[in-house]
Design an enzyme around this catalytic site. Structure first.
Site, PDB file in Angstrom:
ATOM      1  N   GLU A  30       0.825  -1.200   0.000  1.00  0.00           N
ATOM      2  CA  GLU A  30       0.000   0.000   0.000  1.00  0.00           C
ATOM      3  C   GLU A  30       0.868   1.261   0.000  1.00  0.00           C
ATOM      4  O   GLU A  30       0.518   2.269  -0.619  1.00  0.00           O
ATOM      5  CB  GLU A  30      -0.922   0.004   1.219  1.00  0.00           C
ATOM      6  CG  GLU A  30      -1.932  -1.127   1.231  1.00  0.00           C
ATOM      7  CD  GLU A  30      -1.361  -2.406   1.841  1.00  0.00           C
ATOM      8  OE1 GLU A  30      -0.146  -2.426   2.168  1.00  0.00           O
ATOM      9  OE2 GLU A  30      -2.116  -3.377   1.986  1.00  0.00           O
ATOM     10  N   PRO A  51      13.188 -11.809   0.871  1.00  0.00           N
ATOM     11  CA  PRO A  51      12.028 -12.013   1.748  1.00  0.00           C
ATOM     12  C   PRO A  51      11.208 -10.746   1.902  1.00  0.00           C
ATOM     13  O   PRO A  51      11.747  -9.638   1.909  1.00  0.00           O
ATOM     14  CB  PRO A  51      12.656 -12.439   3.078  1.00  0.00           C
ATOM     15  CG  PRO A  51      14.037 -11.871   3.048  1.00  0.00           C
ATOM     16  CD  PRO A  51      14.462 -11.877   1.613  1.00  0.00           C
ATOM     17  N   ARG A  52       9.911 -10.928   2.022  1.00  0.00           N
ATOM     18  CA  ARG A  52       9.015  -9.781   2.220  1.00  0.00           C
ATOM     19  C   ARG A  52       9.380  -9.016   3.483  1.00  0.00           C
ATOM     20  O   ARG A  52       9.309  -7.794   3.529  1.00  0.00           O
ATOM     21  CB  ARG A  52       7.571 -10.290   2.309  1.00  0.00           C
ATOM     22  CG  ARG A  52       6.517  -9.205   2.487  1.00  0.00           C
ATOM     23  CD  ARG A  52       6.421  -8.330   1.272  1.00  0.00           C
ATOM     24  NE  ARG A  52       5.248  -7.479   1.304  1.00  0.00           N
ATOM     25  CZ  ARG A  52       4.970  -6.572   0.386  1.00  0.00           C
ATOM     26  NH1 ARG A  52       5.802  -6.399  -0.636  1.00  0.00           N
ATOM     27  NH2 ARG A  52       3.877  -5.830   0.464  1.00  0.00           N
ATOM     28  N   GLU A  65      15.644  -2.871  -2.601  1.00  0.00           N
ATOM     29  CA  GLU A  65      16.592  -3.248  -3.645  1.00  0.00           C
ATOM     30  C   GLU A  65      16.010  -4.205  -4.682  1.00  0.00           C
ATOM     31  O   GLU A  65      16.744  -4.742  -5.505  1.00  0.00           O
ATOM     32  CB  GLU A  65      17.843  -3.874  -3.018  1.00  0.00           C
ATOM     33  CG  GLU A  65      18.688  -2.897  -2.227  1.00  0.00           C
ATOM     34  CD  GLU A  65      20.078  -3.430  -1.950  1.00  0.00           C
ATOM     35  OE1 GLU A  65      21.034  -2.846  -2.451  1.00  0.00           O
ATOM     36  OE2 GLU A  65      20.191  -4.448  -1.236  1.00  0.00           O
ATOM     37  N   ASN A  75       2.295  -7.875  -5.694  1.00  0.00           N
ATOM     38  CA  ASN A  75       2.103  -7.089  -6.906  1.00  0.00           C
ATOM     39  C   ASN A  75       3.163  -7.440  -7.965  1.00  0.00           C
ATOM     40  O   ASN A  75       4.360  -7.274  -7.731  1.00  0.00           O
ATOM     41  CB  ASN A  75       2.197  -5.607  -6.539  1.00  0.00           C
ATOM     42  CG  ASN A  75       1.939  -4.707  -7.710  1.00  0.00           C
ATOM     43  OD1 ASN A  75       1.563  -5.155  -8.783  1.00  0.00           O
ATOM     44  ND2 ASN A  75       2.152  -3.423  -7.515  1.00  0.00           N
ATOM     45  N   PRO A  76       2.742  -7.901  -9.155  1.00  0.00           N
ATOM     46  CA  PRO A  76       3.703  -8.287 -10.188  1.00  0.00           C
ATOM     47  C   PRO A  76       4.054  -7.169 -11.160  1.00  0.00           C
ATOM     48  O   PRO A  76       4.800  -7.391 -12.117  1.00  0.00           O
ATOM     49  CB  PRO A  76       2.962  -9.404 -10.926  1.00  0.00           C
ATOM     50  CG  PRO A  76       1.533  -8.956 -10.882  1.00  0.00           C
ATOM     51  CD  PRO A  76       1.357  -8.257  -9.546  1.00  0.00           C
TER      52      PRO A  76
END
Length: 429
Positions: free
Chosen positions: A68, A271-272, A314, A338-339
């Site tokens: 978001e 990782p997220r 990054e 989101n792609p």
């Protein structure tokens, strides 16, 4: 009768908020111990500002997390260009890191105040916003009530509501009506989202599209990209991006499956939540692979199997360096990520079955390139092997997917047009 019941429930919610306020320090300290709060900025969660309010008219923009935050940054820039100061709040430590590097001059980040009367009141007293813009589905009862009572309009931008969440809200119809009815305006991503918000009681709903389609390509430090490309020296690379627990082991399994078929293969895992880096490293090493961890400054050697990029901001580097990326949150029941960003950089995408958070985007992707879908780890390995084996095909696939998404852009301009009366009023205040 229904409205009275809903308002009564919301009033009870505020009373509960007052009652639990004394135990909030314990809850926040536990979150801080798990890396979910910034210990040095805990006071912001109580609504106490860590910086002075800038002079002039100000807008409060709030987003929950990283996705978001990225989506609303272009909108924040437009607001600043319109001569308004912005206080931007978010919840997660990761989103705060992104805000620190990407907010424009004239916008300031604070952690979101907890939805209890004292914190919300303290926050609004300090910042005195002319209006508030909340992103997607951030509807907090005490916040909405306080804004309404003080005559501050709240607009829900990029609003979305999944079918699952809608059914949940319907079970509390009177509460939903009392809550959603407080919105001055709801700017929905899709006709389906618009209809759901109308059914819950939103009075003014318009369809403006998905701001995530207008997010620019992620930036990159040219020196860092050049250094990474020198280090990898034309090795075949794929990226597992924005991964969630369980998906790092899947990516490592794909590497083990393909290592003998693709000499020199390098798997990059981003990782997220970078704070999970140490745990992810232990898991991968236990599986017999060699790891270089970026946050520790470890060298990426020719024998390195997995490069663990547990750093912030990054992804633009790795999307530029690799021809293919698997988008995380889709092999586990998170709902996908989101792609759009990798496709803007000619990096084609693969995804698993759980993409309900971005169903419209992935539907457009799968209609053009059905093989972007991977049902499981074995399927993912085959897709990665095919694309790394034919870089030109991977490039053409990325271009086809980017073209398929172009007609869905334009939400930023539509949103600014819908907000124009509120912006003008704020400028005249």
């Amino acid at each position: 009768m229904a409205d009275r019941l809903g308002n009564a429930v919301l009033a009870a919610y505020r009373l509960v908020g007052r009652a639990v306020t004394p135990i909030l320090p314990l809850a926040l300290s536990r979150r801080a111990a798990r890396g979910k709060e910034d210990p040095g900025r805990i006071s912001e969660r109580y609504g106490t500002a860590s910086i002075e309010r800038p002079a002039g008219r100000l807008v409060w923009v709030h987003a929950a997390s990283v996705g978001e935050t990225n989506a609303v940054l272009p909108l924040i820039r437009r607001l600043v260009e319109a001569g308004l100061a912005v206080v931007f709040t978010s919840v997660t430590v990761t989103s705060a890191g992104i805000a620190a590097t990407r907010l424009p001059a004239g916008a300031h980040h604070q952690f979101a105040p907890i939805d209890v009367p004292s914190a919300i009141g303290r926050f609004i007293e300090h910042w005195r916003p002319e209006m508030a813009l909340f992103v997607e589905s951030e509807l907090w009862p005490t916040t909405l009530s306080t804004l309404q009572n003080r005559g501050i309009p709240l607009v829900l931008v990029n609003a979305r509501l999944s079918e699952r969440s809608f059914r949940g809200w319907q079970r509390f119809g009177s509460v939903a009506h009392a809550l959603v009815g407080r919105l001055a305006l709801c700017l929905a991503q899709s006709p389906q989202d618009a209809e759901r918000y109308r059914a819950l009681g939103a009075r003014d709903v318009r369809i403006t599209g998905n701001l995530k389609f207008d997010v620019p390509a992620p930036e990159v430090d040219p020196a860092a990209l050049a250094a990474f490309e020198r280090t990898t020296d034309n090795r075949p690379i794929w990226v597992a991006a924005s991964t969630h627990p369980g998906e790092e082991s899947i990516a490592a399994g794909v590497h083990r499956t393909l290592a003998s078929r693709i000499p020199g293969l390098l798997t990059v895992i981003v990782p997220r939540h970078p704070e999970r880096g140490a745990a992810i490293r232990s898991e991968i090493v236990a599986g017999g692979l060699s790891v270089a961890q970026r946050s520790l400054g470890e060298l990426l050697l020719p024998v390195t199997d997995v490069y663990l990029a547990d750093t912030l901001g990054e992804l633009g580097l790795f999307y530029r360096a690799a021809p293919v990326a698997f988008l995380g949150g889709s092999m586990v029941e998170h709902g996908g990520q989101n792609p759009i960003e990798p496709l803007r950089l000619s990096c084609t995408v693969l995804h698993g079955p759980h993409v309900h958070n971005f169903s419209d985007i992935y539907a457009a992707i799968d209609a053009v390139v059905p093989q972007a879908f991977a049902a499981d780890a074995g399927d993912l390995a085959e897709r990665v092997a095919e694309l790394l084996g034919d870089r030109e095909a991977a490039r053409r696939q990325a271009e086809a997917l980017a073209d398929a998404l172009k007609p869905l852009s334009g939400a930023l301009n539509e949103t600014m047009t819908a907000l124009d009366p509120f912006i003008r009023k704020a400028q005249r205040a």
